[in-house]
Write a protein that holds these residues in place. Structure first.
Motif: not given
Lengths: 114, 115
Positions: B72-87
């Motif tokens: 019962t999971s729906f985890h969000l991932t991204k391989p490489s963070a960018h400064m603009s992802d701050a939110a």
């Protein structure tokens, strides 16, 4: 297509007053939902309108009301404002409001009650 | 009963490192699941959604999420963070109620990116 628009963007009122917020959905969208966002309570669902009828309602007092017009534009009214009503009020529209549809959010109206 | 739990209120990662934002849900029926992002003083923008098609969902800006019914999971991932992802990121579950959709937002996860 133009996005969801909300007016006004900022509002300052005093306790006891009433306020009306407006939301224009994306053209062709018939479902409009309203949310209240506060630091303490997060995002809470207020109500949803579809074809000028309130179809769904969250757990808010009767001071919070809304309506939808034939062109799908919606208004939200809060009467007898309280300090705790200070919040960001977000409007979202979707085609018909089905669970799998994306909701498109407006920028919000920030209400400050003094 | 329908509910959404975002397991972390704040996640901080370095730029260029992977991002993982965790979300667990409960639902009586087959739900639709969404991730929205909210930048400061802005409305919410859809990142991606799951609606009973492929369990691995790709979204905008390099984000993806995997629907795992058994967990019962729906985890969000991204391989490489960018400064603009701050939110602020919100996990949302939506299902059909007695007369209309029932939509529940998670409490949000604030993502900070370190230079």
């Amino acid at each position: 297509k133009a996005g969801v628009t909300q007016t006004p963007r900022y509002l300052i009122k005093t306790r006891g007053q009433q306020v009306t917020l407006s939301c224009s959905p994306i053209s062709g969208h018939r479902s409009v939902s309203w949310y209240q966002q506060t630091p303490g309570q997060g995002l809470q669902f207020l109500f949803e309108y579809f074809s000028e009828t309130q179809r769904n309602k969250g757990n808010f007092p009767g001071r919070f009301s809304g309506r939808q017009f034939s062109n799908s534009r919606s208004e939200m009214n809060v009467s007898t404002l309280e300090l705790g009503d200070s919040a960001l009020y977000l409007c979202a529209s979707s085609l018909t409001g089905r669970p799998q549809e994306t909701q498109y959010f407006g920028p919000g109206t920030r209400l400050l009650v003094l | 009963a329908q509910s959404v739990t975002q397991l972390d209120s704040h996640v901080s990662v370095s730029e260029g490192t992977p991002v993982l934002l965790r979300c667990n849900y409960s639902s009586s029926y087959s739900p639709s699941l969404f991730w929205y992002v909210q930048h400061p003083n802005k409305g919410l923008q859809l990142l991606l959604k799951y609606t009973s098609a492929a369990t691995l969902v790709k979204g905008i800006n390099g984000f993806e999420a995997e629907f795992k019914k058994s967990e019962t999971s729906f985890h969000l991932t991204k391989p490489s963070a960018h400064m603009s992802d701050a939110a602020e990121y919100f996990c949302v579950v939506s299902e059909l109620g007695s007369s209309a959709s029932k939509i529940i937002f998670g409490s949000g996860t604030r993502l900070s990116i370190r230079p």
